[in-house]
Design a protein around this motif. Sequence first.
Motif, mmCIF file in Angstrom:
data_model
loop_
_atom_site.group_PDB
_atom_site.id
_atom_site.type_symbol
_atom_site.label_atom_id
_atom_site.label_comp_id
_atom_site.label_asym_id
_atom_site.label_seq_id
_atom_site.Cartn_x
_atom_site.Cartn_y
_atom_site.Cartn_z
ATOM 1 N N PHE A 205 58.225 38.200 -75.137
ATOM 2 C CA PHE A 205 57.502 38.008 -76.789
ATOM 3 C C PHE A 205 57.140 36.035 -76.519
ATOM 4 C CE2 PHE A 205 61.611 40.753 -77.502
ATOM 5 C CZ PHE A 205 60.850 41.443 -78.397
ATOM 6 N N ILE B 81 53.161 37.268 -76.148
ATOM 7 C CA ILE B 81 53.083 38.066 -77.605
ATOM 8 C C ILE B 81 52.644 36.827 -78.995
ATOM 9 C CG2 ILE B 81 53.972 39.613 -79.392
ATOM 10 C CD1 ILE B 81 55.197 40.985 -77.594
ATOM 11 N N ALA B 82 53.585 35.618 -78.532
ATOM 12 C CA ALA B 82 53.586 34.497 -80.471
ATOM 13 C C ALA B 82 52.389 34.308 -79.815
ATOM 14 C CB ALA B 82 55.131 33.737 -80.251
ATOM 15 N N GLY C 121 49.107 36.610 -80.039
ATOM 16 C CA GLY C 121 49.408 36.924 -81.873
ATOM 17 C C GLY C 121 48.879 35.618 -82.506
ATOM 18 N N ILE D 85 53.103 42.307 -83.400
ATOM 19 C CA ILE D 85 54.300 42.327 -82.520
ATOM 20 C C ILE D 85 54.247 43.697 -81.697
ATOM 21 C CG2 ILE D 85 56.779 41.596 -82.207
ATOM 22 C CD1 ILE D 85 56.251 39.508 -85.129
ATOM 23 N N CYS D 86 54.795 44.895 -83.269
ATOM 24 C CA CYS D 86 54.309 46.155 -82.344
ATOM 25 C C CYS D 86 53.924 46.599 -81.257
ATOM 26 C CB CYS D 86 55.159 47.132 -83.240
ATOM 27 S SG CYS D 86 56.514 46.544 -84.938
ATOM 28 N N TYR E 284 53.968 44.250 -77.966
ATOM 29 C CA TYR E 284 55.284 45.333 -77.127
ATOM 30 C C TYR E 284 54.734 47.278 -76.371
ATOM 31 C CZ TYR E 284 59.876 45.908 -76.159
ATOM 32 O OH TYR E 284 60.526 46.674 -75.528
#
Length: 233
Positions: free
Chosen positions: A45, A48-49, A52, A92-93, A96
Amino acid sequence: MCHENSFNVNGKYLYLTIDLLTLFVPLLASFYPKHAFFKNWPSLFKRIAIVGLFFLVWDAYFIHIGVWGFNERYLSGIKVFNLPLEEVLFFICIPYSSVFVYFSMEYLLKKNPLEKLHKLITHFLLTFSTVVFVMHYDKWYSASIFGLLALYLLFHLYRKTYLGRHYVSYTITLVFFFIVNGILTGSFIEEPVVWYNNTENLGIRMGTIPFEDAFYGFLLISAIIDWFDYFRK
């Protein structure tokens, strides 16, 4: 007759539903005890952050200059820093679920079928990306995605990174990519959820999906996988 505010295929929760359905199965499978993906959540995460955020800034700028935009008909109306909530959740989705596929390949795929081809694929993609960038430098979407992809591949060639598993997992991810992006760009529904200004891309569509989207997805997922692998090790 359905009430106009109830959910249907053309309703305002369509994009949000696509996000959540994309996440549903990988999230449940993350707790498989023999290969528990959830144990990697803290590292994942964070990556991703970080990645993203870069893509969200890029996204917001392209919305601002009219490279692409959204059909309010399919949005809940909730905004996060002036971006639709659904678009933020997309970053995010989708990552993931895609990294979950990559992680699963470690368990399911004992031998990589691209073991002897990954360098050839990298050189081909680098050459192709460079040519497209040079020929279409005046198109915002095409130039940015192929220019960044060329730099990304050059970096990994310099580092002699093994990208075989990236290519295999993304090939599998493409199956779901065509379903999700197909709907978002207008397949099976009356109007697209996401519209594109064709003067800023090559104008080539795979069904309803802009050609550049496949490379945009690869760059997004591969960047997260790189960080994910680095910090796992």
